[in-house]
Design a protein around this motif. Structure first.
Motif, PDB file in Angstrom:
ATOM      1  N   ASP A   1      -5.870  -3.921   3.279  1.00 13.57           N
ATOM      2  CA  ASP A   1      -4.694  -4.130   2.431  1.00 13.57           C
ATOM      3  C   ASP A   1      -4.308  -5.611   2.385  1.00 13.57           C
TER       4      ASP A   1
ATOM      5  N   ASP B   1      -0.193   5.021   1.049  1.00 14.66           N
ATOM      6  CA  ASP B   1      -0.440   6.050   2.069  1.00 14.66           C
ATOM      7  C   ASP B   1      -0.393   5.472   3.479  1.00 14.66           C
ATOM      8  N   GLU B   2       0.449   6.060   4.292  1.00 14.34           N
ATOM      9  CA  GLU B   2       0.703   5.624   5.677  1.00 14.34           C
ATOM     10  C   GLU B   2       1.377   4.248   5.721  1.00 14.34           C
ATOM     11  N   THR B   3       1.912   3.838   4.579  1.00 19.24           N
ATOM     12  CA  THR B   3       2.716   2.614   4.518  1.00 19.24           C
ATOM     13  C   THR B   3       4.098   2.949   3.970  1.00 19.24           C
TER      14      THR B   3
ATOM     15  N   ASP C   1       0.875  -1.166   0.000  1.00 14.70           N
ATOM     16  CA  ASP C   1       0.000   0.000   0.000  1.00 14.70           C
ATOM     17  C   ASP C   1       0.925   1.233   0.000  1.00 14.70           C
TER      18      ASP C   1
ATOM     19  N   ASP D   1      -1.478  -0.348   6.089  1.00 13.01           N
ATOM     20  CA  ASP D   1      -1.876   0.198   7.389  1.00 13.01           C
ATOM     21  C   ASP D   1      -3.345  -0.087   7.659  1.00 13.01           C
TER      22      ASP D   1
HETATM   23 MG    MG Z   1      -2.788   3.153   3.487  1.00 12.44          MG
END
Ligand code: MG
Length: 272
Positions: A217, A86-88, A84, A213
């Motif tokens: 996912d 975003d935020e990963t 993933d 995250d």
């Molecule tokens: Mg994410």
């Protein structure tokens, strides 16, 4: 006397209100945790270090796959890791911080404007890990729910794809090819559920590891119309995957963990 009382109440309200603009936002502490805590940094580094330590095991065991979507004889397929974004890999907490500071809510327009800046820093540990994979000739596919959508300033069909490539390059992940990024809505059946995109990659690659995250996912059907208890049961059903085949990054700001809760959210607090 009565008039003085009213004035005092108004004055208190103004003071409280000015405090509320910044303190009443539920994301204040969670955004601060991402942006300022050493614990978040250590947690992300820990995740990527554990993955690095398991890579050779995954690589050399030809029966190893991280994707339930993987079927048939996959033992001789080229290997890949699915991440993933975003935020990963990329940290969008600056966007979240702006929402907190301005007292505004997420919107697709402000989110798209943020993406166009290509300015997200990297999640700690992600860049080094992706370089490590490259050295081992392991392909990386990015499955993201950033959405392909038109943008006023351009005729490009999916400007969000170029944004991501440019942003990844800015944090040190150069030369990511468009075909290695699978965005939501890039194809008609590429919904926010990642299953069809995982199946597509699994048809031609042995998937060594998944990173994200969000429980979505890793598994389908966990983002809405599901209870926290059922999500917990699924985590336990796949308990041997965590830290071996599946790697979860911390995101206390947003996600399906929050979306699945009904209102009022405070009713989910468990006290004693
Ligand atoms: Mg994410």
């Amino acid at each position: 006397m009565q008039r003085i009382g009213v004035v005092a109440v108004i004055a208190v309200c103004i003071v409280l209100l000015s405090g509320c603009v910044t303190t009443a936002n539920d994301n204040m502490n969670s955004t601060l945790w991402l942006q300022s805590s050493s614990e978040y940094m250590a947690s992300s580094l820990q995740t990527y270090n554990v993955a690095r330590g398991n890579t050779d095991l995954a690589l050399h065991d030809k029966n190893w796959t991280a994707a339930p979507e993987q079927t048939g004889d996959f033992s001789s397929l080229p290997v890949a890791v699915v991440m993933d974004v975003d935020e990963t890999v990329l940290d969008n907490s600056k966007y979240q911080a702006k929402l907190v500071k301005t007292g505004t809510a997420w919107s697709s327009d402000t989110w798209d404007a943020w993406l166009a800046l290509d300015s997200a820093p990297a999640v700690p540990g992600a860049v080094d890990f992706i370089h490590f994979l490259k050295k081992k000739q392991i392909r990386v596919f990015y499955i993201t729910n950033r959405t392909c959508r038109p943008r006023k300033q351009t005729d490009a069909k999916c400007p969000q794809e170029k944004d991501m490539i440019d942003n990844l390059a800015r944090v040190g992940i150069a030369g990511v090819k468009p075909e290695n990024i699978l965005l939501k809505n890039e194809q008609p059946d590429w919904t926010s559920e990642k299953k069809t995109r995982l199946e597509l990659i699994a048809a031609h690659h042995r998937i060594l590891m998944l990173f994200g995250d969000n429980l979505g996912d890793f598994l389908p059907g966990v983002k809405k119309n599901i209870t926290p208890a059922r999500r917990h049961a699924l985590v336990l059903q796949y308990k041997n995957n965590w830290g071996r085949k599946w790697y979860v990054l911390s995101n206390p700001i947003y996600g399906s963990w929050l979306n699945v809760l009904g209102e009022p959210k405070s009713s989910y607090l468990v006290g004693y």
